[in-house]
Design a protein around this motif. Structure first.
Motif, mmCIF file in Angstrom:
data_model
loop_
_atom_site.group_PDB
_atom_site.id
_atom_site.type_symbol
_atom_site.label_atom_id
_atom_site.label_comp_id
_atom_site.label_asym_id
_atom_site.label_seq_id
_atom_site.Cartn_x
_atom_site.Cartn_y
_atom_site.Cartn_z
ATOM 1 N N LEU A 78 2.270 8.390 -9.038
ATOM 2 C CA LEU A 78 2.834 7.240 -8.656
ATOM 3 C C LEU A 78 3.541 6.467 -9.699
ATOM 4 C CD1 LEU A 78 1.063 5.612 -5.592
ATOM 5 C CD2 LEU A 78 3.136 7.266 -5.450
ATOM 6 N N ARG A 118 -2.520 1.008 -11.287
ATOM 7 C CA ARG A 118 -3.422 -0.018 -11.673
ATOM 8 C C ARG A 118 -3.632 -1.067 -10.620
ATOM 9 N NH1 ARG A 118 -2.549 -2.841 -16.988
ATOM 10 N NH2 ARG A 118 -0.418 -2.245 -16.803
ATOM 11 N N SER A 119 -2.492 -1.378 -9.778
ATOM 12 C CA SER A 119 -2.568 -2.420 -8.645
ATOM 13 C C SER A 119 -3.257 -1.664 -7.709
ATOM 14 C CB SER A 119 -1.127 -2.783 -8.288
ATOM 15 O OG SER A 119 -0.618 -1.695 -7.497
ATOM 16 N N LEU A 120 -3.642 -0.420 -7.669
ATOM 17 C CA LEU A 120 -4.593 0.149 -6.516
ATOM 18 C C LEU A 120 -5.845 0.402 -6.821
ATOM 19 C CD1 LEU A 120 -2.257 2.918 -4.963
ATOM 20 C CD2 LEU A 120 -3.247 0.987 -3.774
ATOM 21 N N GLU A 151 1.613 1.363 -13.213
ATOM 22 C CA GLU A 151 1.570 0.193 -12.521
ATOM 23 C C GLU A 151 0.979 0.280 -11.269
ATOM 24 O OE1 GLU A 151 4.598 -2.430 -13.292
ATOM 25 O OE2 GLU A 151 3.783 -2.985 -15.220
ATOM 26 N N PRO A 152 1.363 1.118 -10.321
ATOM 27 C CA PRO A 152 1.077 1.227 -9.153
ATOM 28 C C PRO A 152 -0.213 1.614 -8.974
ATOM 29 C CG PRO A 152 3.169 2.264 -9.171
ATOM 30 C CD PRO A 152 3.061 1.667 -10.743
#
Lengths: 298, 386
Positions: free
Chosen positions: B273, B279-281, B276-277
């Motif tokens: 994905l 890491r935010s998960l 950044e996505p």
């Protein structure tokens, strides 16, 4: 052994500053730059920003290009760590939380970026369940989603009105459908705080309104806290409880739309003249561009 | 929770509603029947078992066919007889059967096995690199990882390690180091800020390939002629199976790498994905990247040290498999691994049977199949690549 009185007082004050549960976020004097420290090539992207986000509100972050909006929301998402200052999330220091703990509380929807692979919409939304997975040494990278994960994803998809797209590939979607998929993924995370970076940038009018009213409903009915970066001052004015306006990396003003969005403020921050009148329905400020740009004397 | 206004006709997927302990954010819709949610839209364990199971059976059948084919055709009955007598250690008096047994057990079996294993590894590394670089054209060969590994091995051979007893333990390590250097350089060259533009990754690979090829040529040209001939044959990509103990050691080495890679399947999904996505998960992307880089270099290095530069498997196979089974890496990785194994096993059988009595390096066959496929992707499917 006794602590000196003034030290105890300071400890109490510090604890008080951090333990306010009504504040989803408390940002104290955060400064941030890309790289280790500001130098010849990099400058402070954010300098000494202090913001608080109340639980259950929609906070808008506005400002011109390069004013540090995205950086601020990345600090809140713990995707970047400020060089100075502190951030606390529901009374806990954000730096002390692990990435996974943060992910169970905070969901982040980044700016639109084209997908590289043809995952289906349902698969993409289910990825939002990753922070809630059961840990097992022997799952060998499978970690099949259980019924609870599916239920959460299905609800998120129903909320964003993409249930009928479940088996479509994200590469085949329109920009708006893709953006709604990304928000649904964030909702499947079951967060208490939802951070969105330009969520309406690629949407047509109907879907802009729909997303804004969904966000409004989630905050009103379920107490979700929303922080949204937006270029659209009118949407921000109508849907945000409070607005933070950034200028060149520092906070210019923070308050209700009526307080923040004034002709003088927009002239100072954006460097252009606009017309502002009360919105016929809500009475909130409505920003209109003038017919001809008025040259400013700086 | 209600569907948005104006779309109430769109049915929400049927689902069960267990209590959701994490937050009380959403209220569960009522349970409607016992059908599975997202029918056909997500991977289910049942579908996984069917696809991986049938591919395994296919691999087994084709392995038997590949064992039968060669300069001398071996009938199925004799094949089974020889294999079972070898398995149960029954010596035979028949001269013809003894010859067949030598051909089968000393030549074809290790070679078919090695072909399968190398194909599995190259396809798996391809899948992992594609997810990590978010680039459907990534492949250890195209990115220069294979030539980095080859350079490592060539340097080792130049200094005479190849002829010592240490060869089979040290050559994969040298390949690993060369591959790792290549991978890191490609990543550094291509990473501008957080994004990895597809074409800059490919360009980095092209440049690296050119440099490494030149160095390998240089090393080859200063070797004694008889050694440089062997070097050239190896570079073109050929499967010459080592003796059983070495083969076993190599298999253990490769299987360990594969297990590490397979543990990352769900992480690969999310890394695809974007960083950044991911890491935010809650994914430690730096750690995940390190693991995947190390394992990719490890597998490529080991594979190159035994089979030279066999190209394009890591690109064609994942791409084709993704079109059929979908993008979920929990199925894509094992399915690509199996298909990659089958592909190389069959390609190698073609390489050693089509031009009897001589044989062509299998790398030529995979490159002839992969090059046009690459062009097809670049020219006709470019809408999917941007």
């Amino acid at each position: 052994m006794r602590f000196p009185v003034d030290l105890m007082a300071r400890v109490d004050a510090a604890a008080g500053a951090y333990s306010d549960e009504r504040h989803a976020y408390d940002v104290q004097g955060a400064s941030f730059c890309y790289g280790k420290s500001p130098g010849r090539e990099s400058r402070w992207v954010l300098s000494d920003v202090s913001v608080h986000v109340e639980a259950g509100e929609i906070l808008g972050i506005v400002g011109p290009n390069g004013s540090g909006k995205t950086s601020l929301v990345k600090l809140l998402a713990k995707l970047a760590v400020p060089q100075r200052g502190t951030l606390s999330l529901f009374g806990q220091n954000l730096a002390d939380l692990s990435r996974e703990e943060t992910a169970r509380t905070v969901a982040f929807v980044p700016q639109e970026s084209p997908p590289a692979f043809s995952f289906t919409v349902a698969e993409t939304v289910l990825m939002g369940r990753y922070p809630h997975r059961r840990q097992s040494r022997w799952s060998l990278g499978f970690g099949w989603e259980d019924r609870e994960d599916c239920a959460a994803a299905a609800q998120a998809m129903a909320t964003m009105d993409i249930a009928q797209l479940a088996s479509r590939a994200v590469t085949d979607l329109s920009g708006g459908e893709r953006q709604r998929t990304m928000i649904a993924r964030a909702l499947a995370q079951m967060p208490r705080v939802l951070l969105l970076d330009e969520p309406t940038a690629f949407l047509d009018l109907q879907h802009q309104l729909e997303i804004c009213s969904v966000l409004r409903r989630l905050t009103d009915e379920q107490g979700l806290t929303v922080v949204v970066v937006s270029h659209d001052l009118n949407l921000a004015s109508q849907y945000c409880d409070r607005i933070v306006m950034l200028k060149e990396g520092s906070m210019y003003s923070m308050g209700t739309p009526a307080e923040v969005l004034s002709v003088e403020a927009l002239r100072a921050v954006y460097g252009c003249e606009v017309l502002i009148d009360p919105h016929p329905e809500s009475g909130l400020p409505r920003i209109t561009l003038p017919r001809q740009a008025v040259p400013l004397r700086v | 929770m209600m569907p948005s206004a104006g779309h109430s006709t769109s049915p929400a997927p049927a689902l069960a509603s267990p209590p959701l302990p994490s937050t009380s954010l959403h209220t569960s819709p009522p349970m409607t029947g016992r059908e599975r949610p997202f029918q056909g839209a997500v991977l289910t364990p049942a579908r996984w078992c069917v696809i991986v199971g049938s591919l395994s059976v296919l691999a087994l059948i084709l392995a038997v066919v590949c064992l039968q084919l060669g300069t001398q055709y071996i009938g199925l009955g004799r094949l089974v007889g020889v294999l079972s007598s070898a398995l149960f250690d029954q010596p035979t008096e028949n001269e013809a059967i003894r010859t067949t047994s030598v051909i089968l057990l000393q030549v074809r079996l290790p070679r078919v096995f090695l072909g399968f294993l190398v194909g599995v590894c190259l396809a798996s590394v391809g899948v992992a690199l594609q997810a990590l670089l978010r680039n459907p054209l990534a492949d250890p060969y195209v990115l220069g990882v294979s030539s980095g590994a080859a350079l490592g091995v060539a340097v080792a051979v130049l200094f005479g390690i190849g002829t010592t007893i240490l060869a089979y333990s040290l050559l994969p390590v040298c390949g690993f180091l060369g591959g790792l250097v290549a991978l890191l350089v490609v990543y550094r060259m291509a990473a501008t800020y957080d994004r990895l533009p597809i074409h800059s990754v490919l360009l980095a690979g092209v440049i690296l390939n050119a440099i490494f090829s030149a160095l390998i040529m240089f090393i080859t040209s200063i070797m004694e002629p008889n050694r440089s001939f062997g070097m050239m044959a190896w570079l073109m990509g050929s499967l010459t199976a080592p003796a059983y103990p070495a083969l076993a050691a190599l298999s253990v080495y490769l299987l360990a790498g594969l297990v590490l890679l397979f543990k990352q399947m769900r992480v690969l999904n999310i890394l695809a994905l974007g960083e950044e996505p991911a890491r935010s998960l809650g994914i430690d992307t730096e750690r995940a990247k390190r693991v995947i880089f190390l394992v990719s270099a490890l597998l490529t290095g080991a594979v190159v040290s035994v089979s030279g530069m066999i190209g394009f498997i890591g690109m064609i196979i994942p791409h084709a498999v993704r079109l059929v089974v979908g993008a979920d890496h929990r199925l894509l990785l094992p399915a690509s691994a199996l298909v990659g194994g089958i592909f190389l096993m069959v390609a190698d059988t073609m390489a050693r049977t089509f031009f009897v009595p001589s044989e062509v390096p299998v790398g030529i066959i995979t490159a002839l199949a992969g090059g046009p496929f690459f062009v097809y992707l670049l020219v006709w499917r470019k809408d999917r690549l941007v």
